[in-house]
Motif scaffolding. Structure first.
Motif, PDB file in Angstrom:
ATOM      1  N   ALA A  87      51.788  92.366  31.438  1.00 27.09           N
ATOM      2  CA  ALA A  87      53.020  92.927  32.010  1.00 27.09           C
ATOM      3  C   ALA A  87      53.877  91.787  32.539  1.00 27.09           C
ATOM      4  O   ALA A  87      53.368  90.860  33.176  1.00 27.09           O
ATOM      5  CB  ALA A  87      52.684  93.909  33.125  1.00 27.09           C
ATOM      6  N   ASP A 122      54.375  87.251  35.645  1.00 30.54           N
ATOM      7  CA  ASP A 122      53.615  87.514  34.424  1.00 30.54           C
ATOM      8  C   ASP A 122      52.174  87.820  34.840  1.00 30.54           C
ATOM      9  O   ASP A 122      51.547  87.014  35.530  1.00 30.54           O
ATOM     10  CB  ASP A 122      53.674  86.260  33.547  1.00 30.54           C
ATOM     11  N   THR A 147      52.204  97.030  38.093  1.00 35.70           N
ATOM     12  CA  THR A 147      53.434  97.256  38.859  1.00 35.70           C
ATOM     13  C   THR A 147      53.117  97.508  40.325  1.00 35.70           C
ATOM     14  O   THR A 147      53.846  97.052  41.211  1.00 35.70           O
ATOM     15  CB  THR A 147      54.237  98.437  38.264  1.00 35.70           C
ATOM     16  N   HIS A 183      63.644  94.575  35.621  1.00 34.65           N
ATOM     17  CA  HIS A 183      63.172  94.758  34.254  1.00 34.65           C
ATOM     18  C   HIS A 183      61.665  94.575  34.255  1.00 34.65           C
ATOM     19  O   HIS A 183      61.149  93.636  34.861  1.00 34.65           O
ATOM     20  CB  HIS A 183      63.821  93.740  33.315  1.00 34.65           C
ATOM     21  N   ALA A 184      60.971  95.487  33.604  1.00 33.54           N
ATOM     22  CA  ALA A 184      59.524  95.386  33.463  1.00 33.54           C
ATOM     23  C   ALA A 184      59.178  95.720  32.022  1.00 33.54           C
ATOM     24  O   ALA A 184      59.796  96.585  31.410  1.00 33.54           O
ATOM     25  CB  ALA A 184      58.816  96.353  34.413  1.00 33.54           C
ATOM     26  N   GLN A 185      58.204  95.007  31.509  1.00 32.49           N
ATOM     27  CA  GLN A 185      57.792  95.251  30.131  1.00 32.49           C
ATOM     28  C   GLN A 185      56.291  95.082  30.033  1.00 32.49           C
ATOM     29  O   GLN A 185      55.728  94.126  30.555  1.00 32.49           O
ATOM     30  CB  GLN A 185      58.489  94.255  29.204  1.00 32.49           C
ATOM     31  N   LYS A 186      55.658  96.021  29.361  1.00 36.03           N
ATOM     32  CA  LYS A 186      54.239  95.890  29.063  1.00 36.03           C
ATOM     33  C   LYS A 186      54.130  95.491  27.598  1.00 36.03           C
ATOM     34  O   LYS A 186      54.694  96.135  26.725  1.00 36.03           O
ATOM     35  CB  LYS A 186      53.501  97.183  29.353  1.00 36.03           C
ATOM     36  N   VAL A 187      53.445  94.386  27.371  1.00 38.58           N
ATOM     37  CA  VAL A 187      53.311  93.830  26.039  1.00 38.58           C
ATOM     38  C   VAL A 187      51.968  94.261  25.462  1.00 38.58           C
ATOM     39  O   VAL A 187      50.934  94.099  26.112  1.00 38.58           O
ATOM     40  CB  VAL A 187      53.396  92.285  26.093  1.00 38.58           C
ATOM     41  N   THR A 188      51.987  94.810  24.259  1.00 36.67           N
ATOM     42  CA  THR A 188      50.748  95.215  23.599  1.00 36.67           C
ATOM     43  C   THR A 188      50.008  93.973  23.125  1.00 36.67           C
ATOM     44  O   THR A 188      50.575  93.127  22.449  1.00 36.67           O
ATOM     45  CB  THR A 188      51.047  96.128  22.398  1.00 36.67           C
TER      46      THR A 188
END
Length: 129
Positions: free
Chosen positions: A10, A80, A91, A107-112
Protein backbone atom coordinates in the motif's frame (compact mmCIF):
# COMPACT_ATOMS: atom_id res chain seq x y z
CA UNK A 1 -7.99 -10.19 10.90
CA UNK A 2 -4.55 -11.65 10.16
CA UNK A 3 -3.57 -12.09 6.52
CA UNK A 4 -0.44 -14.23 6.82
CA UNK A 5 -0.21 -15.40 3.21
CA UNK A 6 -1.24 -12.26 1.34
CA UNK A 7 1.33 -9.85 -0.04
CA UNK A 8 0.16 -6.38 0.96
CA UNK A 9 1.64 -3.33 -0.75
CA UNK A 10 0.00 0.00 0.00
CA UNK A 11 1.26 3.45 -0.92
CA UNK A 12 -0.04 6.74 0.41
CA UNK A 13 0.36 10.40 -0.56
CA UNK A 14 0.03 12.60 2.50
CA UNK A 15 -0.49 16.32 1.88
CA UNK A 16 -1.04 19.48 3.90
CA UNK A 17 1.43 18.20 6.50
CA UNK A 18 1.42 20.73 9.33
CA UNK A 19 4.51 19.06 10.83
CA UNK A 20 6.36 17.91 7.71
CA UNK A 21 9.62 19.16 9.28
CA UNK A 22 9.19 16.71 12.18
CA UNK A 23 12.57 15.29 13.23
CA UNK A 24 13.27 11.99 11.48
CA UNK A 25 13.61 10.16 14.82
CA UNK A 26 10.00 11.07 15.68
CA UNK A 27 8.85 9.82 12.28
CA UNK A 28 10.77 6.59 12.87
CA UNK A 29 9.13 6.18 16.26
CA UNK A 30 5.71 6.48 14.60
CA UNK A 31 6.82 3.95 11.97
CA UNK A 32 7.77 1.50 14.73
CA UNK A 33 4.26 1.95 16.15
CA UNK A 34 2.87 1.19 12.68
CA UNK A 35 4.94 -2.01 12.47
CA UNK A 36 3.64 -3.04 15.88
CA UNK A 37 0.03 -2.43 14.80
CA UNK A 38 0.64 -4.55 11.69
CA UNK A 39 2.06 -7.34 13.86
CA UNK A 40 5.40 -7.20 12.03
CA UNK A 41 8.91 -7.85 13.31
CA UNK A 42 11.40 -4.97 13.07
CA UNK A 43 14.90 -5.93 11.90
CA UNK A 44 16.67 -2.58 11.44
CA UNK A 45 16.15 1.04 10.46
CA UNK A 46 17.80 3.62 8.23
CA UNK A 47 17.33 7.37 8.42
CA UNK A 48 18.67 9.48 5.56
CA UNK A 49 18.32 13.22 6.29
CA UNK A 50 18.48 15.69 3.41
CA UNK A 51 19.73 19.26 3.35
CA UNK A 52 18.31 21.74 3.91
CA UNK A 53 15.39 19.62 5.17
CA UNK A 54 13.41 16.45 4.66
CA UNK A 55 14.28 12.81 5.17
CA UNK A 56 13.68 9.29 4.01
CA UNK A 57 13.13 6.79 6.79
CA UNK A 58 13.23 3.04 6.12
CA UNK A 59 12.12 0.39 8.56
CA UNK A 60 13.26 -3.07 7.47
CA UNK A 61 10.87 -5.76 8.65
CA UNK A 62 11.19 -9.53 8.72
CA UNK A 63 8.10 -9.35 6.51
CA UNK A 64 9.46 -6.58 4.14
CA UNK A 65 9.48 -2.79 4.78
CA UNK A 66 7.86 0.54 5.65
CA UNK A 67 9.22 3.79 4.20
CA UNK A 68 8.38 7.44 4.73
CA UNK A 69 9.86 10.24 2.61
CA UNK A 70 9.16 13.88 3.44
CA UNK A 71 9.27 17.12 1.47
CA UNK A 72 8.67 19.85 4.11
CA UNK A 73 8.89 22.62 1.51
CA UNK A 74 5.81 21.10 -0.17
CA UNK A 75 4.11 19.92 3.06
CA UNK A 76 4.17 16.45 1.48
CA UNK A 77 5.10 12.91 2.50
CA UNK A 78 4.91 9.51 0.84
CA UNK A 79 4.38 6.32 2.83
CA UNK A 80 5.03 2.83 1.47
CA UNK A 81 3.98 -0.31 3.37
CA UNK A 82 4.93 -3.70 1.94
CA UNK A 83 4.41 -6.83 4.01
CA UNK A 84 3.36 -10.44 3.81
CA UNK A 85 1.57 -10.08 7.13
CA UNK A 86 -0.84 -7.55 8.56
CA UNK A 87 -2.91 -7.78 11.71
CA UNK A 88 -4.91 -4.73 10.54
CA UNK A 89 -5.41 -2.77 7.32
CA UNK A 90 -2.35 -0.63 6.49
CA UNK A 91 -4.55 2.48 6.24
CA UNK A 92 -5.37 2.05 9.92
CA UNK A 93 -1.82 1.04 10.84
CA UNK A 94 -0.22 4.24 9.47
CA UNK A 95 -2.27 6.49 11.76
CA UNK A 96 0.72 7.13 14.08
CA UNK A 97 2.72 8.46 11.10
CA UNK A 98 -0.19 10.60 9.88
CA UNK A 99 -0.58 12.06 13.38
CA UNK A 100 3.13 12.92 13.68
CA UNK A 101 3.10 14.64 10.28
CA UNK A 102 -0.23 16.38 10.86
CA UNK A 103 -1.35 15.68 7.30
CA UNK A 104 -4.12 13.92 5.46
CA UNK A 105 -4.13 11.02 3.03
CA UNK A 106 -5.08 12.43 -0.37
CA UNK A 107 -4.25 9.36 -2.41
CA UNK A 108 -3.97 5.71 -1.43
CA UNK A 109 -3.32 2.74 -3.64
CA UNK A 110 -3.06 -0.96 -2.95
CA UNK A 111 -0.73 -2.66 -5.38
CA UNK A 112 -1.39 -6.29 -6.30
CA UNK A 113 1.70 -8.40 -5.66
CA UNK A 114 2.23 -12.09 -6.23
CA UNK A 115 3.08 -14.09 -3.16
CA UNK A 116 5.11 -17.31 -3.22
CA UNK A 117 1.83 -19.22 -2.85
CA UNK A 118 -0.10 -17.31 -5.53
CA UNK A 119 -1.30 -19.60 -8.29
CA UNK A 120 -0.40 -18.14 -11.65
CA UNK A 121 -1.56 -19.25 -15.03
CA UNK A 122 -0.50 -18.39 -18.53
CA UNK A 123 2.63 -16.62 -19.61
CA UNK A 124 3.98 -13.24 -18.82
CA UNK A 125 7.15 -11.48 -17.75
CA UNK A 126 9.40 -13.92 -15.98
CA UNK A 127 7.14 -16.89 -16.83
CA UNK A 128 8.09 -19.70 -19.13
CA UNK A 129 5.70 -20.50 -21.94
Amino acid sequence: MRRDTAMIHAVFDVTECKHSDTPAEQIMSAMRATAELLGCTIRTQVIEPFQPHGATCVLILAESHITVSTWPEHRLAHIDVFTCRAAIDPTQAIKPVIEVLGGQITHAQKVTRFSPTTKRSGTGPGRAS
